[in-house]
Enzyme design. Sequence first.
Site, short mmCIF file in Angstrom:
data_model
loop_
_atom_site.label_atom_id
_atom_site.label_comp_id
_atom_site.label_asym_id
_atom_site.label_seq_id
_atom_site.Cartn_x
_atom_site.Cartn_y
_atom_site.Cartn_z
N ASP A 35 -10.59 -41.81 27.41
CA ASP A 35 -11.05 -40.57 26.81
C ASP A 35 -12.56 -40.67 26.62
O ASP A 35 -13.12 -41.77 26.64
CB ASP A 35 -10.34 -40.37 25.47
CG ASP A 35 -10.83 -39.14 24.73
OD1 ASP A 35 -10.81 -38.05 25.32
OD2 ASP A 35 -11.25 -39.28 23.57
N ASP A 78 -15.04 -38.46 24.16
CA ASP A 78 -15.51 -38.38 22.78
C ASP A 78 -14.65 -39.23 21.85
O ASP A 78 -13.44 -39.06 21.80
CB ASP A 78 -15.46 -36.92 22.29
CG ASP A 78 -16.27 -35.99 23.15
OD1 ASP A 78 -17.38 -35.64 22.76
OD2 ASP A 78 -15.79 -35.61 24.25
N ASP A 91 -8.54 -42.22 21.50
CA ASP A 91 -8.69 -42.33 20.04
C ASP A 91 -7.84 -41.32 19.29
O ASP A 91 -7.97 -41.22 18.07
CB ASP A 91 -10.17 -42.11 19.66
CG ASP A 91 -10.63 -40.70 19.99
OD1 ASP A 91 -10.41 -40.25 21.13
OD2 ASP A 91 -11.21 -40.04 19.11
#
Length: 229
Positions: free
Chosen positions: A9, A11, A175
């Site tokens: 991922d 961000d 995240d």
Amino acid sequence: MSVDAVTFDLDGTLVDTAAEIAEAVNRTLADFGLAPRPLDEITHLIGHGLHPLMTRLLQRLQAEQPALVGQLLAAEVLPALDRHYAATVGTQARPYPGVPEALDVLLAEGVRLGCVTNKEGRHARRVLEVCGLAGRLELLIAGDTLPEKKPHASVLQQAAQRLGVVPGRLAHVGDSRTDIESACNAGAAAWAVPYGYNGGEPIEAAAPQRIFVGLAEVAAHVIDLRSAR
């Protein structure tokens, strides 16, 4: 299980973009005569996309200030947010400590690497370039690359195909709950880091298969798996 490819991922996993997202949000609020919100508050809303973030913030503002109800229309606020984010994207983004080095370790091991994000492609490319990561990743699947976005199974399945591996040899590192669900839906390994943005929810609640302190630990684990095969 050996791992031949890893997707990340963007961000909250590869890069810290909270400051520039908050800047865009607060510039938008200023357009409508509203006071800026603290960075911590905005950061805890990150995790499901820019528009959902602003929608949740507008709901919070209207609950706090009932007189605003009917004045803050998403149809007016969201286009302003898009304009401000286009101006701030890449201005404050920074790779998390150890990220470039971990990617280099994986590349040296022959692991194929990609980034899979729901961020719009032009913004994702800008962040990767500014942070010096674009050249380390052979694949970018952004939110406007495919008909579906994460957590749809087809997204990471397509990533695996483009990286030349079966999903069972792909690990996805993220995240957020969206990342964990994406990996599970596609049949890939669902790995997580604990320092990013998950809408204020602990990443443990999403039940990833493994949680790593950082990407250096991810790289070391991948190498261990590959040496054991």
